[in-house]
Design an enzyme around this catalytic site. Structure first.
Site, PDB file in Angstrom:
ATOM      1  N   TRP A   1      -2.622   4.321  -0.520  1.00 20.29           N
ATOM      2  CA  TRP A   1      -0.896   4.007  -0.224  1.00 20.29           C
ATOM      3  C   TRP A   1      -0.267   3.432  -1.330  1.00 20.29           C
ATOM      4  CZ3 TRP A   1      -5.434   0.711   1.381  1.00 20.29           C
ATOM      5  CH2 TRP A   1      -5.294  -0.016   1.417  1.00 20.29           C
TER       6      TRP A   1
ATOM      7  N   GLN B   1      -5.588   2.958  -5.274  1.00 23.71           N
ATOM      8  CA  GLN B   1      -5.766   2.880  -4.422  1.00 23.71           C
ATOM      9  C   GLN B   1      -4.536   3.738  -3.116  1.00 23.71           C
ATOM     10  OE1 GLN B   1      -4.599   0.246  -5.564  1.00 23.71           O
ATOM     11  NE2 GLN B   1      -2.923  -1.381  -4.510  1.00 23.71           N
TER      12      GLN B   1
ATOM     13  N   ARG C   1       4.330  -3.556 -12.887  1.00 24.58           N
ATOM     14  CA  ARG C   1       4.400  -2.088 -11.539  1.00 24.58           C
ATOM     15  C   ARG C   1       5.551  -2.576 -10.999  1.00 24.58           C
ATOM     16  NH1 ARG C   1      -0.616  -0.982 -10.662  1.00 24.58           N
ATOM     17  NH2 ARG C   1      -0.922  -1.805  -9.069  1.00 24.58           N
ATOM     18  N   LYS C   2       5.299  -3.430 -10.066  1.00 25.74           N
ATOM     19  CA  LYS C   2       5.907  -4.443  -9.375  1.00 25.74           C
ATOM     20  C   LYS C   2       7.306  -4.516  -9.240  1.00 25.74           C
ATOM     21  CE  LYS C   2       3.158  -4.766  -6.651  1.00 25.74           C
ATOM     22  NZ  LYS C   2       1.547  -5.957  -6.633  1.00 25.74           N
TER      23      LYS C   2
ATOM     24  N   ASP D   1     -13.275  -5.965  -1.619  1.00 27.91           N
ATOM     25  CA  ASP D   1     -13.345  -7.475  -1.421  1.00 27.91           C
ATOM     26  C   ASP D   1     -14.059  -7.525   0.485  1.00 27.91           C
ATOM     27  OD1 ASP D   1     -12.527 -10.628  -1.177  1.00 27.91           O
ATOM     28  OD2 ASP D   1     -10.677 -10.004  -0.466  1.00 27.91           O
TER      29      ASP D   1
ATOM     30  N   GLU E   1       3.458   5.569  -2.167  1.00 30.13           N
ATOM     31  CA  GLU E   1       4.609   4.568  -2.720  1.00 30.13           C
ATOM     32  C   GLU E   1       4.932   4.772  -3.775  1.00 30.13           C
ATOM     33  OE1 GLU E   1       2.918   0.681   0.038  1.00 30.13           O
ATOM     34  OE2 GLU E   1       2.382   0.945  -2.542  1.00 30.13           O
TER      35      GLU E   1
ATOM     36  N   ARG F   1       1.432  -7.639  -4.004  1.00 31.45           N
ATOM     37  CA  ARG F   1       1.559  -8.817  -4.656  1.00 31.45           C
ATOM     38  C   ARG F   1       2.730  -8.990  -5.556  1.00 31.45           C
ATOM     39  NH1 ARG F   1      -4.580  -8.013  -7.115  1.00 31.45           N
ATOM     40  NH2 ARG F   1      -3.733  -5.758  -7.038  1.00 31.45           N
TER      41      ARG F   1
END
Length: 702
Positions: free
Chosen positions: A335, A333, A302-303, A473, A339, A671
């Site tokens: 955002w 998520q 995906r990146k 987290d 995106e 990431r």
């Protein structure tokens, strides 16, 4: 020290705190019942000495439920609910002897008492007046020479008392040689005392600095520094829309200075050079492949798609040829959904297929031009939305208006950050650290109230204020802090947060970061395990989580680097998670978890730098954040004294004159791109000191 009365007597009504194997609060309950639930209780005891080489030895009453008629040197008992160890030690000493001297903790250990496992904190006190022994606690007492008690103790003698006395012999001998003056409180090893004293000074200076960061809202402000990627994208938008030329000039200067003086990764530099129209930008697939080649992660594809599309939008690469379905992110998520929708719009127009963009796609981009604080605190998501909305003529005025607002949010250096900040994340970590290191209970209670107020309707929390997306987290760190700081006051918030975590749990026993059904991650699973382990009701979930961690480690994926780009982050979180297993866990799982801890300890020792620290990767320059994570892991590994000593020495040497720390950042997003919230260096190192100082009882200076 052992209970005089049985749990079935009137003492059973006494309420104490039940804690886990790491001394983390679980809940309060009647004395004598913790062991039945697989939990620990707390005991505070004191050895009274005269300063001239004698210690108080007393005989327990013949009616005592445990060790009747035995001799002992430990004066103390159970820590009541709401007390700390020092308060309990002073209360017990006054009740049993009538003495009210200052006490200093010198040892803390896990102890298997006859009524169940406990955490025992031992203190030293100098005799400062006449002893008025309580008849129901002491049948007889004497002040005996220390050497005689150790070499030829009166019989019978409580084993734990004699063992502790022998362990603390150097401290008591030192106190005697000084006539009862300064006591060594660094632990049983006399050689460790000067080092322990220096570490306490480092810890206390840092704790004062972190406490001062708590704002009037009860949160630690953790703003992020400017980042090259977002600054370059904003400059491109301002120039393309002919908006705010002054701000564009500031961004241009910032980018030129940054890529020379403090260049980030090659990909961000490629974006900057492309926007600055400099020669040799290298903004092509070669740079993209080079940056992502070492990024072994489920999101790598995906990146690749994201950054290639962005480079193409700016004219530095070809648009990807994958179908538009590749941009789907419905189960991600908030955002990321925006995106990926924005990138789909860019790719569709770049491929000459604008009809592929639906009305629903355009509607999904609406938060990018929403007035008020940046949506979800995420500047990158807003910039991508604006890049996409430029392709729709009717949205261009809103795009230009929004760009005008963004220019008011530039950092003093002229750049724009990735996200606004990490206030909730930083406050939860700082709160956990301050609760262990600072006597200011009012401050941590204030912080706990502030964090509880940030809880979302789903029970979770996000990384900063005004962020609606909950994540595992931040929720996990917050549970640990609320349970330590105000477990009764925030019991409902804790239960709600635990329910949020349980809803995220995947069938494989692991936990994702954001949404149930997303890929399970090692560090997120460890975070959830550490948060849930304090409640015995979650034992099966905890065991399945540890099993997931161990299985991933055995398949070579235990050293995951995800939201943190340093391997030591996963090391400390999984080590703590493995340590949560109780004796009720299957023996095979406990054996596998112990093996994972041993391998983690060995890997940390092998990769430690010559300066005592760790970097993101073996061979990288050491940095305080990576080293702090390693210290937390090593603190629970008695066989690694030398590595812990070198690591703590490194942290002490890296402390700045103001008491804080500067560090290479470890946080990543998207990431693997790093971003920096400088406050995290201080709070992460303080968390390490909170775990390591006072030094573990097994520590001996190498």
């Amino acid at each position: 020290m052992e209970p005089v009365r049985s749990a079935a007597s009137g003492a059973a009504a006494e309420i104490i705190d039940y804690v886990d194997s790491d001394d983390r609060f679980v809940r309060s309950g009647p004395r004598g019942k913790a062991a039945a639930e697989g939990l620990y209780y707390r005991v505070a005891a004191t050895i009274v000495h005269t300063g001239d080489g004698r210690v108080l030895v007393y005989r327990r009453p013949s009616h005592a439920a445990v060790f009747p008629g035995y001799h002992d040197v430990l004066v103390g008992g159970g820590v009541r609910a709401g007390e700390d160890y020092r308060q309990a030690a002073m209360r017990e000493l006054a009740e049993e002897t009538g003495l009210r001297p200052a006490v200093r903790e010198v040892l803390r250990v896990r102890h298997d008492s006859p009524v169940g496992p406990c955490h025992l904190a031992v203190h030293l006190a100098l005799l400062d007046g006449p002893i008025r022994a309580a008849a129901d606690e002491m049948e007889q007492y004497r002040l005996l020479p220390l050497a005689n008690v150790v070499s030829d103790p009166p019989q019978p003698f409580v084993p734990a008392g004699l063992e502790t006395l022998r362990r603390l012999l150097p401290d008591l001998q030192s106190a005697a040689s000084q006539g009862g003056g300064s006591l060594r409180d660094a632990g049983p090893a006399a050689a460790a005392a000067p080092f322990a004293s220096a570490l306490r000074r480092c810890r206390d200076r840092l704790a004062q600095r972190v406490a001062a960061l708590v704002g009037p809202d009860g949160l630690v402000a953790a703003p992020c520094e400017s980042r090259v990627l977002e600054s370059a994208l904003l400059l491109h938008l301002l120039e393309s829309e002919s908006v705010a030329p002054g701000a564009a000039n500031r961004l241009r200067r910032h980018l030129r200075e940054r890529i020379v003086a403090d260049p980030p990764d090659a990909l961000q530099c490629a974006f900057a050079r492309l926007v600055l129209a400099e020669d040799g930008s290298g903004a092509d697939g070669v740079v993209l492949d080079a940056v992502l080649s070492s990024f072994e992660h489920f999101s790598a594809a995906r990146k690749q798609l994201m950054f290639q599309t962005l480079l193409a939008e700016l004219g530095g690469a070809d648009f990807p040829t994958s179908g538009f379905a590749a941009f789907d992110a419905d189960r991600q998520q908030s955002w990321l959904r925006l995106e990926m929708c924005a990138l789909k719009v860019m790719a569709a127009h770049g491929a000459g297929a604008p009809a592929a963009v639906t009305d629903q796609d355009w509607a999904r981009l609406a938060p990018a031009v929403r007035p008020g604080p940046v949506w979800e605190g995420n500047h990158l998501a807003r910039l991508l939305g604006l890049l996409a909305l430029r392709h729709h003529r009717s949205h261009r005025p809103s795009v230009r208006e929004t760009l005008g607002r963004i220019t008011a949010e530039l950092r003093p250096d002229g750049g724009l950050p990735f996200i606004t900040g990490m206030d909730v994340f930083a406050t939860a970590i700082a709160g956990n650290a301050l609760k262990r290191t600072s006597p200011d209970g009012a401050l941590t209670a204030f912080m706990a109230d502030a964090l509880a107020a940030q809880q979302h309707p789903d029970g979770g929390l996000g990384y900063t204020v005004d962020v609606g997306q909950s994540d595992v987290d931040d929720t996990s760190y917050t549970i640990e802090f609320l349970r330590a700081a105000a477990p009764l006051r925030h019991a409902a918030a804790i239960r709600g947060a635990e329910r949020f975590l349980l809803r995220q749990r995947n069938p494989d026993g692991g936990f994702p970061t954001f949404v149930h059904g997303g890929p399970s991650e090692v560090t997120m699973t460890a975070a959830a395990v550490n948060a849930l382990a304090a409640d015995p009701a979650h034992r099966r979930t905890v065991e399945r989580g540890v099993a997931f961690i161990v299985d991933r480690a055995e398949r070579g994926a235990g050293g995951e680097r995800s939201w943190s780009r340093t391997a030591t982050n996963a090391a400390f979180r999984t080590a703590l998670a493995c340590d949560t297993l109780t004796t009720h866990a299957p023996a095979s799982l406990r054996t596998a978890a112990a093996g994972h801890r041993r391998r983690t300890a060995g890997h940390l020792t092998e990769t430690q730098g010559t300066d005592g620290g760790w970097g993101h990767d073996p061979g990288d320059p050491s940095d305080p954040i990576s080293t702090a994570y390693a210290v937390i892991a090593l603190t629970s590994m008695p066989q690694r004294t030398g590595a812990l000593h070198r690591a703590l020495s490194y942290l002490a040497e890296q402390q700045q004159p103001h008491g804080g720390y500067h560090s290479r950042p470890d946080q990543a997003g998207p990431r693997p791109l790093l971003y920096n919230a400088p406050v995290l260096a201080d709070v992460c190192v303080l968390l390490a000191f909170a775990h390591a100082v006072p030094l573990p009882h097994w520590y001996a200076a190498p």
